[in-house]
Design a protein around this motif. Structure first.
Motif, PDB file in Angstrom:
ATOM      1  N   GLU A  26      -1.927   8.556 -14.623  1.00 14.62           N
ATOM      2  CA  GLU A  26      -1.835   9.510 -15.718  1.00 14.62           C
ATOM      3  C   GLU A  26      -1.468  10.889 -15.159  1.00 14.62           C
ATOM      4  O   GLU A  26      -2.055  11.348 -14.173  1.00 14.62           O
ATOM      5  CB  GLU A  26      -3.155   9.566 -16.475  1.00 14.62           C
ATOM      6  CG  GLU A  26      -3.578   8.215 -17.040  1.00 14.62           C
ATOM      7  CD  GLU A  26      -4.954   8.264 -17.679  1.00 14.62           C
ATOM      8  OE1 GLU A  26      -5.383   9.379 -18.040  1.00 14.62           O
ATOM      9  OE2 GLU A  26      -5.589   7.208 -17.797  1.00 14.62           O
ATOM     10  N   SER A  27      -0.557  11.523 -15.811  1.00 11.57           N
ATOM     11  CA  SER A  27      -0.021  12.786 -15.300  1.00 11.57           C
ATOM     12  C   SER A  27      -1.065  13.890 -15.215  1.00 11.57           C
ATOM     13  O   SER A  27      -0.984  14.772 -14.360  1.00 11.57           O
ATOM     14  CB  SER A  27       1.151  13.246 -16.176  1.00 11.57           C
ATOM     15  OG  SER A  27       0.726  13.398 -17.529  1.00 11.57           O
ATOM     16  N   GLY A  28      -2.063  13.855 -16.072  1.00  8.16           N
ATOM     17  CA  GLY A  28      -3.053  14.928 -16.097  1.00  8.16           C
ATOM     18  C   GLY A  28      -4.152  14.798 -15.073  1.00  8.16           C
ATOM     19  O   GLY A  28      -5.064  15.636 -15.043  1.00  8.16           O
ATOM     20  N   GLN A  29      -4.121  13.774 -14.250  1.00  7.38           N
ATOM     21  CA  GLN A  29      -5.207  13.518 -13.299  1.00  7.38           C
ATOM     22  C   GLN A  29      -4.862  13.928 -11.873  1.00  7.38           C
ATOM     23  O   GLN A  29      -5.587  13.585 -10.944  1.00  7.38           O
ATOM     24  CB  GLN A  29      -5.575  12.030 -13.339  1.00  7.38           C
ATOM     25  CG  GLN A  29      -6.026  11.537 -14.682  1.00  7.38           C
ATOM     26  CD  GLN A  29      -7.305  12.216 -15.150  1.00  7.38           C
ATOM     27  OE1 GLN A  29      -8.141  12.629 -14.353  1.00  7.38           O
ATOM     28  NE2 GLN A  29      -7.453  12.332 -16.475  1.00  7.38           N
ATOM     29  N   GLY A  30      -3.776  14.636 -11.678  1.00  7.20           N
ATOM     30  CA  GLY A  30      -3.380  14.998 -10.327  1.00  7.20           C
ATOM     31  C   GLY A  30      -2.611  13.863  -9.676  1.00  7.20           C
ATOM     32  O   GLY A  30      -2.183  12.910 -10.337  1.00  7.20           O
ATOM     33  N   THR A  31      -2.469  13.930  -8.361  1.00  8.37           N
ATOM     34  CA  THR A  31      -1.700  12.907  -7.655  1.00  8.37           C
ATOM     35  C   THR A  31      -2.333  12.588  -6.316  1.00  8.37           C
ATOM     36  O   THR A  31      -2.915  13.464  -5.658  1.00  8.37           O
ATOM     37  CB  THR A  31      -0.247  13.367  -7.440  1.00  8.37           C
ATOM     38  OG1 THR A  31       0.451  12.375  -6.675  1.00  8.37           O
ATOM     39  CG2 THR A  31      -0.193  14.695  -6.684  1.00  8.37           C
ATOM     40  N   LEU A  32      -2.238  11.342  -5.940  1.00  6.74           N
ATOM     41  CA  LEU A  32      -2.657  10.920  -4.600  1.00  6.74           C
ATOM     42  C   LEU A  32      -1.500  10.986  -3.623  1.00  6.74           C
ATOM     43  O   LEU A  32      -1.664  10.687  -2.439  1.00  6.74           O
ATOM     44  CB  LEU A  32      -3.222   9.493  -4.646  1.00  6.74           C
ATOM     45  CG  LEU A  32      -4.526   9.312  -5.412  1.00  6.74           C
ATOM     46  CD1 LEU A  32      -4.951   7.843  -5.405  1.00  6.74           C
ATOM     47  CD2 LEU A  32      -5.630  10.171  -4.815  1.00  6.74           C
ATOM     48  N   GLY A  33      -0.324  11.368  -4.112  1.00  7.83           N
ATOM     49  CA  GLY A  33       0.837  11.467  -3.245  1.00  7.83           C
ATOM     50  C   GLY A  33       0.732  12.596  -2.240  1.00  7.83           C
ATOM     51  O   GLY A  33       1.523  12.662  -1.285  1.00  7.83           O
ATOM     52  N   ALA A  34      -0.269  13.487  -2.425  1.00  8.56           N
ATOM     53  CA  ALA A  34      -0.461  14.589  -1.474  1.00  8.56           C
ATOM     54  C   ALA A  34      -1.357  14.194  -0.305  1.00  8.56           C
ATOM     55  O   ALA A  34      -1.584  15.001   0.598  1.00  8.56           O
ATOM     56  CB  ALA A  34      -1.052  15.795  -2.196  1.00  8.56           C
ATOM     57  N   VAL A  35      -1.883  12.991  -0.316  1.00  8.62           N
ATOM     58  CA  VAL A  35      -2.663  12.504   0.833  1.00  8.62           C
ATOM     59  C   VAL A  35      -1.700  12.237   1.977  1.00  8.62           C
ATOM     60  O   VAL A  35      -0.702  11.529   1.820  1.00  8.62           O
ATOM     61  CB  VAL A  35      -3.451  11.231   0.462  1.00  8.62           C
ATOM     62  CG1 VAL A  35      -4.155  10.671   1.700  1.00  8.62           C
ATOM     63  CG2 VAL A  35      -4.452  11.522  -0.650  1.00  8.62           C
ATOM     64  N   ARG A  36      -1.989  12.796   3.141  1.00  3.03           N
ATOM     65  CA  ARG A  36      -1.133  12.670   4.311  1.00  3.03           C
ATOM     66  C   ARG A  36      -1.883  11.942   5.423  1.00  3.03           C
ATOM     67  O   ARG A  36      -3.028  12.284   5.738  1.00  3.03           O
ATOM     68  CB  ARG A  36      -0.699  14.055   4.818  1.00  3.03           C
ATOM     69  CG  ARG A  36       0.032  14.901   3.782  1.00  3.03           C
ATOM     70  CD  ARG A  36       1.430  14.331   3.515  1.00  3.03           C
ATOM     71  NE  ARG A  36       2.254  15.244   2.710  1.00  3.03           N
ATOM     72  CZ  ARG A  36       2.414  15.138   1.410  1.00  3.03           C
ATOM     73  NH1 ARG A  36       1.794  14.164   0.752  1.00  3.03           N
ATOM     74  NH2 ARG A  36       3.181  15.992   0.752  1.00  3.03           N
ATOM     75  N   VAL A  37      -1.215  10.972   6.048  1.00  8.24           N
ATOM     76  CA  VAL A  37      -1.809  10.180   7.123  1.00  8.24           C
ATOM     77  C   VAL A  37      -0.983  10.376   8.385  1.00  8.24           C
ATOM     78  O   VAL A  37       0.227  10.102   8.397  1.00  8.24           O
ATOM     79  CB  VAL A  37      -1.854   8.680   6.751  1.00  8.24           C
ATOM     80  CG1 VAL A  37      -2.463   7.863   7.890  1.00  8.24           C
ATOM     81  CG2 VAL A  37      -2.644   8.485   5.469  1.00  8.24           C
ATOM     82  N   SER A  38      -1.625  10.853   9.442  1.00  6.69           N
ATOM     83  CA  SER A  38      -0.909  11.064  10.701  1.00  6.69           C
ATOM     84  C   SER A  38      -1.125   9.918  11.690  1.00  6.69           C
ATOM     85  O   SER A  38      -0.297   9.701  12.589  1.00  6.69           O
ATOM     86  CB  SER A  38      -1.351  12.384  11.344  1.00  6.69           C
ATOM     87  OG  SER A  38      -2.745  12.367  11.607  1.00  6.69           O
ATOM     88  N   ARG A  39      -2.237   9.210  11.558  1.00  2.59           N
ATOM     89  CA  ARG A  39      -2.512   8.076  12.442  1.00  2.59           C
ATOM     90  C   ARG A  39      -3.270   7.025  11.625  1.00  2.59           C
ATOM     91  O   ARG A  39      -4.141   7.367  10.802  1.00  2.59           O
ATOM     92  CB  ARG A  39      -3.345   8.525  13.654  1.00  2.59           C
ATOM     93  CG  ARG A  39      -3.563   7.447  14.718  1.00  2.59           C
ATOM     94  CD  ARG A  39      -4.222   8.038  15.965  1.00  2.59           C
ATOM     95  NE  ARG A  39      -4.537   7.038  16.973  1.00  2.59           N
ATOM     96  CZ  ARG A  39      -3.665   6.521  17.842  1.00  2.59           C
ATOM     97  NH1 ARG A  39      -2.405   6.936  17.828  1.00  2.59           N
ATOM     98  NH2 ARG A  39      -4.043   5.626  18.735  1.00  2.59           N
ATOM     99  N   TYR A  40      -2.980   5.770  11.872  1.00  2.00           N
ATOM    100  CA  TYR A  40      -3.608   4.723  11.064  1.00  2.00           C
ATOM    101  C   TYR A  40      -3.522   3.375  11.775  1.00  2.00           C
ATOM    102  O   TYR A  40      -2.762   3.202  12.744  1.00  2.00           O
ATOM    103  CB  TYR A  40      -2.953   4.632   9.690  1.00  2.00           C
ATOM    104  CG  TYR A  40      -1.503   4.168   9.709  1.00  2.00           C
ATOM    105  CD1 TYR A  40      -1.168   2.847   9.426  1.00  2.00           C
ATOM    106  CD2 TYR A  40      -0.467   5.052  10.015  1.00  2.00           C
ATOM    107  CE1 TYR A  40       0.152   2.414   9.432  1.00  2.00           C
ATOM    108  CE2 TYR A  40       0.859   4.638  10.026  1.00  2.00           C
ATOM    109  CZ  TYR A  40       1.160   3.322   9.729  1.00  2.00           C
ATOM    110  OH  TYR A  40       2.473   2.902   9.750  1.00  2.00           O
TER     111      TYR A  40
END
Length: 703
Positions: free
Chosen positions: A479-493
């Protein structure tokens, strides 16, 4: 004219039996001269002719009776060559499939679809001859034979037809037709017909290609489809209702989401949704301004519970012509207080913020320390390298943060905990050796853990996906009003190779799994691909970390609530305290002023005692009691696909009638019985037997 059982014609030889008896018992005259005989001679000559006529009549009647019985058992019949597509008006072996799925409860204000279907089936039977035989099966997502095989007992057929009722089950006509063709395959010598009385709901005919194939493969069986619905019937329904955030705990706000769908061709304005608790107490009411045709709208409710134990939530919309989907009930168990364990690989850091579980603990209990004691969730901490059963047994969830590979004892503790119904969440880190970790817990993990690696050198990080989430934990961020998880950044995994049967909660932008989950025994395991600290990613610092953690915990804690929500016909099974062993339990089914009914006995099931109740055909809330103590509550929900009353294209159903006469089947013809006479011969034989008895009695008196 032919005989269906010609061997029985040998019985005609029995006609000789009455003749033989007549000859053996014939009166033999012995002549004796005596003086007074001459006075009787005139009387004897007068009666001799009458006696011979009477004997001949009785002999003929007895011979004819034997012949009629022999002919009746030989089953004389008229046959005709009948092509596959020809419609017959004579007696048939018919199998009637009556759709009693939930969609058949749709009403036009006068009668429901099922009532109209029953009327049409009854009219068809009334128009058939008495020698017609018919079977009656109810079909939904299962087949329920009421009259199992074609029978000439029309009274039984009518009785079962009158008693047929709508169920809350889904629709699948293909399985009923498959079984019907198999049943009629064993019948020969007469026309065979399958009559389907149903609505033309798209859902019911979703396996139309298979049905067409069955019709082509069985050209000798006529398929007749009688539909009782009208195209374009509108319907607004509650198609889903579930927990969508938080935990069902006392004084802890939890989110519940209802899905409203418009299956009509016109917009539905001002749809009101009402939320009720347990006995009907209204908790909230919200209005949806408009639902477009073919669209859905979500309605969110925030609920605070004030008492622990079993509760039900029901969402309702205004009544319409299809009442079955105007309400939907959810059963849940509210906890007074819960406990979670945070097990850290680095539990001895000097600064709290340097501990592996610091950020996670603050997300689990998002309150200042002086208020944390009033929160429903109690946190305990332990060293991830050493866990014992006493530490984990009473925890709703166990979180492993940067864990080393567990030893055999700790691995056994974790396996037993999960299989018994516990929830395990794992955040790998620098101390996690992937190979050793897989070796120790591989059969628990939802994915194989790969060796840690850095993100692409040019990009320096990989983002999470920003939308199109399919898992209930992350669906909120679609839902557009809930923000985004696309801003989570992973450098090592640690790359995850998802196992068969596991689910993916979130992915990286490149498509790799970021979080995987899997049910194991009665519990569940969740595996992240990166740390619970900002060392490898920024998720712990992201605004979505707290709601993501809370939604994850609520989803894991909702495992029991999931088992409290069933589909119609699904048996309910729940563990109860051992002290209730072998006691009787009662169940209060859905409905107003409905009395409790006997449910059964609390019986042992492995190492626990359970109640088991299979009679879950009605939708709504069920309450289970031992004595006067409530021990369980569960709810039965309608299959949401039944709310879609849109119809299959008429030309598709029309093809079913043409299917048997297509291609090679068109040339197929069968020698079929069009009329049988055995029943009429039996009636004549019975009348003749009565007549012969009456004549014999009459003739026994001399005149």
């Amino acid at each position: 004219m032919s005989f269906l059982v010609p061997a029985m014609l040998a019985g005609l030889a029995a006609v000789a039996v009455p003749v033989a008896i007549h000859l053996l018992n014939k009166f033999r005259v012995q002549k004796t001269d005596w003086a007074a005989f001459k006075f009787l001679a005139d009387s004897l000559r007068k009666n001799e002719r009458r006696l011979r006529v009477e004997d001949a009549i009785l002999l003929a009647a007895r011979c004819l009776l034997v012949a009629l019985l022999a002919l009746a058992f030989a089953q004389p019949a008229l046959r005709a060559i009948v092509s596959a597509g020809q419609d017959l008006t004579g007696p048939v072996a018919a199998l009637v499939l009556l759709d009693n799925s939930a969609s058949m409860a749709q009403s036009d204000g006068v009668a429901t679809r099922l009532e109209r279907a029953k009327t049409l089936a009854r009219d068809w039977l009334d128009q058939r001859e008495v020698r017609a035989s018919a079977a009656l099966w109810l079909v939904s997502d299962r087949v329920e034979p009421l009259v199992e095989s074609p029978s000439a007992d029309a009274a039984l057929f009518r009785k079962m037809l009158d008693g047929a009722a709508v169920s809350a089950r889904g629709s699948d006509l293909a399985q009923g037709l498959r079984a019907a063709y198999q049943t009629l395959a064993g019948i020969s010598g007469r026309p065979r017909e399958i009559r389907v009385y149903s609505d033309d709901q798209t859902r019911a005919w979703r396996n139309l290609d298979e049905i067409k194939k069955l019709a082509v493969e069985n050209p000798g069986v006529h398929l007749r489809v009688v539909t009782v619905s009208a195209a374009g019937e509108p319907n607004i329904g509650v198609t889903d209702f579930r927990a969508s955030g938080g935990v069902a705990a006392v004084k802890s706000p939890a989110r519940y989401r209802a899905e409203l769908a418009n299956f009509g061709d016109a917009p539905a304005p001002a749809v009101r949704a009402t939320l009720k608790l347990d006995d009907g107490t209204v908790l909230d009411e919200k209005a949806v301004p408009q639902i477009e045709p073919g669209a859905t709208q979500f309605v969110d409710f925030i609920v605070n519970f004030f008492t622990p134990g079993f509760h039900t939530l029901t969402v309702e919309i205004p009544p319409d012509a299809f009442p079955a989907d105007n309400r939907r009930t959810l059963a849940l168990k509210v906890t007074a207080r819960a406990k979670a364990l945070v097990a850290e690989g680095n539990a001895s850091a000097d600064e709290p913020a340097d501990r592996d579980g610091y950020f996670l603990a603050n997300a689990l209990v998002p309150l200042p320390r002086d208020q944390a004691a009033r929160y429903y969730l109690e946190l305990v901490f332990a060293n991830a390298a050493r866990l014992d059963p006493a530490t984990v047994s009473d925890c709703q969830a166990v979180f492993l943060c940067n864990p080393p590979a567990p030893d055999a004892a700790t691995a056994s503790v974790l396996k037993n905990y999960v299989e018994a119904g516990g929830n395990l969440v794992i955040f790998p880190g620098a101390l996690t050796d992937a190979d050793k970790f897989n070796a120790a817990l591989g059969d628990l993990l939802p994915a194989k853990l790969g060796a840690a690696k850095d993100a692409d050198r040019e990009e320096k990080f990989i983002a999470w996906q920003s939308g199109d989430f399919e898992h209930p934990v992350t669906a909120l961020w679609n839902e557009s009003g809930q923000g985004t998880l696309g801003a989570v950044r992973v450098s090592r995994y640690c790359p995850l190779t998802v196992r068969d049967g596991a689910g993916v909660i979130a992915r990286l932008a490149n498509g790799e799994p970021a979080v995987a989950e899997r049910a194991v025994g009665k519990g569940r395991v969740v595996l992240f691909n990166s740390t619970a600290t900002p060392e490898w990613n920024n998720l712990p610092l992201h605004p979505a970390f707290v709601p993501l953690t809370q939604r994850l915990l609520g989803w894991l804690g909702g495992g029991d609530d999931t088992r409290l929500t069933l589909r119609p016909g699904e048996p309910f099974v729940a563990a109860v305290p051992d002290g209730l062993a072998n006691r009787e339990f009662t169940v209060q089914p859905p409905g107003e002023n409905v009395a409790r009914e006997t449910g059964g006995q609390v019986l042992a099931d492995g190492d626990r005692y359970t109640v088991r109740y299979p009679f879950t055909e009605k939708t709504g809330a069920y309450r289970v009691y031992v004595g006067n103590d409530e021990v369980a509550v569960f709810a039965v929900q309608l299959d949401p696909a039944e709310s879609d009353l849109r119809v299959v294209a008429p030309e598709d159903l029309a093809q079913l009638a043409a299917a048997p006469v297509a291609a090679s089947a068109k040339q197929q013809a069968t020698l079929t019985v069009t009329r049988e006479f055995w029943f009429a011969l039996l009636i004549l034989a019975a009348l003749l037997a009565v007549t012969e008895s009456a004549l014999a009695h009459w003739f026994s008196f001399g005149k």
